[in-house]
Design an enzyme around this catalytic site. Structure first.
Site, PDB file in Angstrom:
ATOM      1  N   ASP A  28       0.849  -1.193   0.000  1.00 62.36           N
ATOM      2  CA  ASP A  28       0.000   0.000   0.000  1.00 62.36           C
ATOM      3  C   ASP A  28       0.885   1.244   0.000  1.00 62.36           C
ATOM      4  O   ASP A  28       1.617   1.485   0.950  1.00 62.36           O
ATOM      5  CB  ASP A  28      -0.887  -0.039   1.251  1.00 62.36           C
ATOM      6  CG  ASP A  28      -1.681   1.246   1.428  1.00 62.36           C
ATOM      7  OD1 ASP A  28      -1.881   1.963   0.422  1.00 62.36           O
ATOM      8  OD2 ASP A  28      -2.092   1.534   2.568  1.00 62.36           O
ATOM      9  N   ASN A  30      -0.164   4.492  -0.224  1.00 60.28           N
ATOM     10  CA  ASN A  30      -0.708   5.776   0.242  1.00 60.28           C
ATOM     11  C   ASN A  30      -1.432   5.699   1.585  1.00 60.28           C
ATOM     12  O   ASN A  30      -2.147   6.624   1.955  1.00 60.28           O
ATOM     13  CB  ASN A  30      -1.634   6.376  -0.825  1.00 60.28           C
ATOM     14  CG  ASN A  30      -2.844   5.485  -1.078  1.00 60.28           C
ATOM     15  OD1 ASN A  30      -2.896   4.359  -0.561  1.00 60.28           O
ATOM     16  ND2 ASN A  30      -3.801   5.963  -1.839  1.00 60.28           N
ATOM     17  N   ASP A 105      -5.370 -10.097 -15.594  1.00 59.20           N
ATOM     18  CA  ASP A 105      -6.426 -11.064 -15.387  1.00 59.20           C
ATOM     19  C   ASP A 105      -7.585 -10.686 -16.294  1.00 59.20           C
ATOM     20  O   ASP A 105      -8.052  -9.543 -16.273  1.00 59.20           O
ATOM     21  CB  ASP A 105      -6.861 -10.994 -13.915  1.00 59.20           C
ATOM     22  CG  ASP A 105      -7.090 -12.353 -13.317  1.00 59.20           C
ATOM     23  OD1 ASP A 105      -7.874 -13.125 -13.902  1.00 59.20           O
ATOM     24  OD2 ASP A 105      -6.507 -12.645 -12.253  1.00 59.20           O
ATOM     25  N   ASP A 206      -9.727 -15.940 -16.337  1.00 57.87           N
ATOM     26  CA  ASP A 206     -10.537 -16.415 -15.226  1.00 57.87           C
ATOM     27  C   ASP A 206     -11.643 -17.354 -15.705  1.00 57.87           C
ATOM     28  O   ASP A 206     -12.423 -16.984 -16.590  1.00 57.87           O
ATOM     29  CB  ASP A 206     -11.167 -15.185 -14.538  1.00 57.87           C
ATOM     30  CG  ASP A 206     -11.815 -15.515 -13.216  1.00 57.87           C
ATOM     31  OD1 ASP A 206     -11.089 -15.896 -12.286  1.00 57.87           O
ATOM     32  OD2 ASP A 206     -13.055 -15.397 -13.122  1.00 57.87           O
ATOM     33  N   GLU A 262      -7.797 -20.567 -16.657  1.00 53.47           N
ATOM     34  CA  GLU A 262      -8.210 -21.250 -15.433  1.00 53.47           C
ATOM     35  C   GLU A 262      -9.313 -22.242 -15.798  1.00 53.47           C
ATOM     36  O   GLU A 262     -10.370 -21.840 -16.276  1.00 53.47           O
ATOM     37  CB  GLU A 262      -8.725 -20.237 -14.400  1.00 53.47           C
ATOM     38  CG  GLU A 262      -8.941 -20.872 -13.044  1.00 53.47           C
ATOM     39  CD  GLU A 262      -9.777 -20.032 -12.086  1.00 53.47           C
ATOM     40  OE1 GLU A 262      -9.647 -20.229 -10.872  1.00 53.47           O
ATOM     41  OE2 GLU A 262     -10.570 -19.185 -12.549  1.00 53.47           O
ATOM     42  N   HIS A 334      -4.403 -17.103  -5.103  1.00 54.42           N
ATOM     43  CA  HIS A 334      -5.239 -16.273  -4.228  1.00 54.42           C
ATOM     44  C   HIS A 334      -6.552 -16.960  -3.827  1.00 54.42           C
ATOM     45  O   HIS A 334      -7.325 -16.396  -3.064  1.00 54.42           O
ATOM     46  CB  HIS A 334      -5.547 -14.953  -4.939  1.00 54.42           C
ATOM     47  CG  HIS A 334      -6.399 -15.162  -6.153  1.00 54.42           C
ATOM     48  ND1 HIS A 334      -5.961 -15.834  -7.265  1.00 54.42           N
ATOM     49  CD2 HIS A 334      -7.684 -14.832  -6.410  1.00 54.42           C
ATOM     50  CE1 HIS A 334      -6.928 -15.899  -8.149  1.00 54.42           C
ATOM     51  NE2 HIS A 334      -7.991 -15.290  -7.664  1.00 54.42           N
ATOM     52  N   ASP A 335      -6.848 -18.131  -4.379  1.00 60.87           N
ATOM     53  CA  ASP A 335      -8.067 -18.875  -4.017  1.00 60.87           C
ATOM     54  C   ASP A 335      -7.767 -20.076  -3.131  1.00 60.87           C
ATOM     55  O   ASP A 335      -8.692 -20.808  -2.761  1.00 60.87           O
ATOM     56  CB  ASP A 335      -8.744 -19.435  -5.276  1.00 60.87           C
ATOM     57  CG  ASP A 335      -9.317 -18.351  -6.173  1.00 60.87           C
ATOM     58  OD1 ASP A 335      -9.717 -17.300  -5.648  1.00 60.87           O
ATOM     59  OD2 ASP A 335      -9.371 -18.587  -7.394  1.00 60.87           O
TER      60      ASP A 335
HETATM   61  O1  ISL Z   1     -10.738 -22.057  -5.725  1.00 56.01           O
HETATM   62  C1  ISL Z   1     -11.880 -22.189  -5.360  1.00 56.01           C
HETATM   63  C2  ISL Z   1     -12.155 -22.836  -4.067  1.00 56.01           C
HETATM   64  O2  ISL Z   1     -11.735 -22.090  -2.988  1.00 56.01           O
HETATM   65  C3  ISL Z   1     -12.952 -21.796  -6.253  1.00 56.01           C
HETATM   66  O3  ISL Z   1     -14.186 -21.688  -5.714  1.00 56.01           O
HETATM   67  C4  ISL Z   1     -12.583 -20.547  -6.976  1.00 56.01           C
HETATM   68  O4  ISL Z   1     -13.301 -19.479  -6.510  1.00 56.01           O
HETATM   69  C5  ISL Z   1     -12.786 -20.801  -8.421  1.00 56.01           C
HETATM   70  O5  ISL Z   1     -11.670 -21.514  -8.816  1.00 56.01           O
HETATM   71  C6  ISL Z   1     -12.961 -19.552  -9.224  1.00 56.01           C
HETATM   72  O6  ISL Z   1     -11.811 -18.771  -9.358  1.00 56.01           O
HETATM   73  C7  ISL Z   1     -11.842 -17.584 -10.072  1.00 56.01           C
HETATM   74  O7  ISL Z   1     -13.117 -17.047 -10.354  1.00 56.01           O
HETATM   75  C8  ISL Z   1     -13.860 -16.511  -9.276  1.00 56.01           C
HETATM   76  C9  ISL Z   1     -13.042 -15.653  -8.325  1.00 56.01           C
HETATM   77  O8  ISL Z   1     -13.739 -15.487  -7.133  1.00 56.01           O
HETATM   78  C10 ISL Z   1     -11.685 -16.246  -8.036  1.00 56.01           C
HETATM   79  O9  ISL Z   1     -10.933 -15.405  -7.220  1.00 56.01           O
HETATM   80  C11 ISL Z   1     -11.043 -16.526  -9.345  1.00 56.01           C
HETATM   81  O10 ISL Z   1      -9.712 -16.938  -9.239  1.00 56.01           O
HETATM   82  C12 ISL Z   1     -14.971 -15.714  -9.879  1.00 56.01           C
HETATM   83  O11 ISL Z   1     -14.452 -14.768 -10.760  1.00 56.01           O
HETATM   84 CA    CA Z   2      -3.510   2.190  -1.233  1.00 58.11          CA
END
Ligand code: ISL
Ligand code: CA
Length: 568
Positions: A28, A30, A105, A206, A262, A334-335
């Site tokens: 971050d 700011n 993305d 995605d 993905e 991140h998931d």
């Molecule tokens: O990884 C999962 C389990 O925790 C999935 O439910 C995951 O959310 C899924 O793979 C979808 O991923 C992508 O699309 C989603 C978004 O929430 C995720 O962050 C993204 O990586 C909807 O856009």
């Molecule tokens: Ca910021």
């Protein structure tokens, strides 16, 4: 003699290491508590020092943030909390000056319900945006079918004004775009060109396997909760390859890009279509099989991933794609929960450091493009939230409440989230041991993991034995030895429940990788051939004593040897 076929297949993205940034949690600049594009610019030298080649930055476009930016309301503008278009231009400029490529993305299975297309789509049945989304009549006051959204609850939402339902496979604020409509596809391709012209070098797509739905929207197989599963009718749908080939022809083929789709539920056969060496769709996909090995259920002990099954999965992807399609390699994103907490051991500092390095070595020596998720290179861990109030992740919040409704206790559900919650990997990056891990001077949008005083980038930069420096070394090795990029793959002792050992070969170079996945010492007896081959390891996470044919592998030991027979 030079093998032309292999030479043709030489691609920069096969030789690259990708670093994934979750911008809200990276740095971050700011003090508003939210990571931003300037924050990424500030940290470019850290990434250059680490040695990665490509950055994948999760969405930073205008969004009401129902799903942290995976619900985009304007595909061509920057979210205010992330910065400005000027910041974005600067980021691209600076990254390129430092030799880094940047991928964005592409979230086009759905948009936000606040996107002007959707607002217009709702406004009238005759709007030319009506068919940008998927609208259907209900069935006698019920939704068009029994589908559950991936985040729980109905996948259809009723619109009073038009008396029709729209499809949303994720939250109701993420209506699915109608890819059957060629104008939608055109909009997407134009938008991709817009960002390519700005300088982006590729796309992470995605949920791209969901863009084509079976047209008559049949009921899905019933689940115990009374909903039907949409998956068989929306994933790898009838026109998905047609769409991607069109996208390739219209956009991707005109540029030299890195692309990764993905694709949950993808098999190796699917991968051969999506990511074939022939190259008329994508470069590679994210498969999910190894993400499904553990189980966290309310009131039951957590079931860790089983090593034999993990090896079978990796083995399958490594051997079946070799020479036909390209792999992506990842332990987390991140998931997903943090790699070291899930596949390694975060119980003590020693175990954490050893197992984080072991996992890194095991993955980075395989064939494919490795993805490092921010903080993985430090061995960052899962976080224990005290209560659901501390959790932001929309999926986790839904899981929590549906668990409670089904009779689980709050403690049981928090235990499930401890292992599964997507916020495990979204806690702020741990830069140093100052307040808030040096992530922000303000109040962080999500709690910082309290272990930042022990796990942080600053201290690891200074320690030559750190997890961070181990990653740096792995990345260097990839540039040094062609066998790491090109070699074939053979698993050794597949039946062993403790060790993961594989061998790779390429044009007179042999690579051996030996990893102990268990918290116990293992004496490994090698064949005479292998004993002859292995001398000094090219990388190792500890000293590994050898007596004749026997290697004494301490818990989480990991080592790799390269032998060249080129000049024999
Ligand atoms: O990884 C999962 C389990 O925790 C999935 O439910 C995951 O959310 C899924 O793979 C979808 O991923 C992508 O699309 C989603 C978004 O929430 C995720 O962050 C993204 O990586 C909807 O856009
Ligand atoms: Ca910021």
């Amino acid at each position: 003699m030079i093998n032309n076929k292999l030479n043709d297949n030489k691609k920069w993205w096969k030789e690259s290491v990708v670093y994934q940034i979750y911008p809200r949690s990276f740095y971050d600049s700011n003090g508003d508590g939210i990571g931003d594009l300037r924050g990424i610019i500030n940290k470019l030298d850290y990434l250059v020092h680490l040695g990665v080649d490509v950055l994948w930055i999760c969405p930073f476009f205008t969004s009401p943030n129902a799903d942290n930016g995976y619900d985009i309301s304007d595909y061509r503008s920057i979210a205010q909390e992330c910065g400005t278009m000027e910041d974005c231009d600067n980021l691209l400029l600076r990254a390129h000056q430092k030799g880094l490529k940047v991928m964005m993305d592409l979230v086009v299975n759905h948009s936000s319900d606040e996107h002007s297309w959707f607002v217009e789509s709702c406004s009238s049945m005759t709007s030319n945006k009506r068919s940008y989304y998927i609208w259907r009549d209900g069935k006698s006051n019920e939704p068009p079918n029994n589908w559950m959204s991936f985040f729980g609850g109905d996948a259809w939402k009723y619109d009073e004004q038009s008396e029709q339902y729209y499809l949303h496979l994720f939250t109701e604020k993420q209506p699915d775009l109608n890819w059957e409509n060629s104008s939608v596809r055109r909009e997407v391709y134009d938008m991709m060109e817009y960002w390519i012209n700005k300088g982006f070098d590729g796309f992470r797509m995605d949920m791209i396997s969901l863009i084509s739905k079976v047209p008559d929207f049949p009921d899905g197989p019933m689940m115990p909760n009374g909903y039907g599963m949409p998956f068989p009718y929306v994933n790898n749908g009838p026109r998905v390859h047609e769409y991607l080939q069109e996208m390739h022809q219209e956009v991707l083929s005109k540029h030299d890009l890195i692309t990764v789709g993905e694709t949950p539920g993808a098999t190796t056969d699917d991968a051969k279509k999506y990511a074939s060496e022939a190259g008329n769709e994508l470069n590679m996909i994210f498969q999910f099989e190894h993400m499904q090995l553990d189980k966290a259920e309310p009131g039951k002990p957590y079931q860790r991933p089983d090593l034999i099954k993990l090896k079978q999965i990796m083995n399958k992807w490594q051997t079946q794609l070799h020479g036909i399609a390209w792999n992506s390699l990842y332990w987390n994103n991140h998931d997903q929960p943090r790699a070291v907490s899930r596949f390694g051991d975060d119980s003590t500092r020693k175990c954490r450091e050893k197992s984080a390095k072991m996992l890194a070595l095991c993955l980075h020596m395989m064939q494919g493009t490795p993805y490092i998720y921010q903080g993985e290179e430090l061995g960052m861990t899962n976080i224990a939230f005290n209560s659901i109030d501390e959790v932001n992740d929309v999926e986790a919040v839904q899981t929590y409440h549906s668990g409670i409704n089904a009779g689980a206790s709050p403690e049981e559900m928090m235990q499930v989230l401890y292992h599964r919650c997507r916020d495990n990997s979204r806690t702020p990056m741990q830069w140093d041991d100052s307040k808030n891990a040096g992530f922000t001077s303000g109040t962080p949008w999500l709690k910082v993991n309290s272990n930042y005083t022990e796990i942080n980038a600053k201290s690891q930069m200074e320690d030559s034995n750190s997890v961070l420096n181990f990653y740096r070394k792995l990345i260097c090795l990839r540039k040094q030895y062609p066998v790491i990029v090109n070699g074939d793959y053979q698993e050794l002792i597949p039946e062993d429940e403790r060790l993961f050992i594989y061998k790779r070969e390429y044009e007179g170079e042999k690579l051996y990788v030996i990893c102990n996945f268990k918290d116990e010492k293992v004496n490994l007896t090698l064949s005479n051939d292998i004993t002859k081959d292995i001398k000094d390891p090219i990388i190792t996470n500890m000293v590994i004593p050898q007596h004749g044919n026997i290697l004494s592998l301490d818990s989480y030991a990991a080592t790799a040897y390269i032998v060249s027979t080129k000049y024999d």
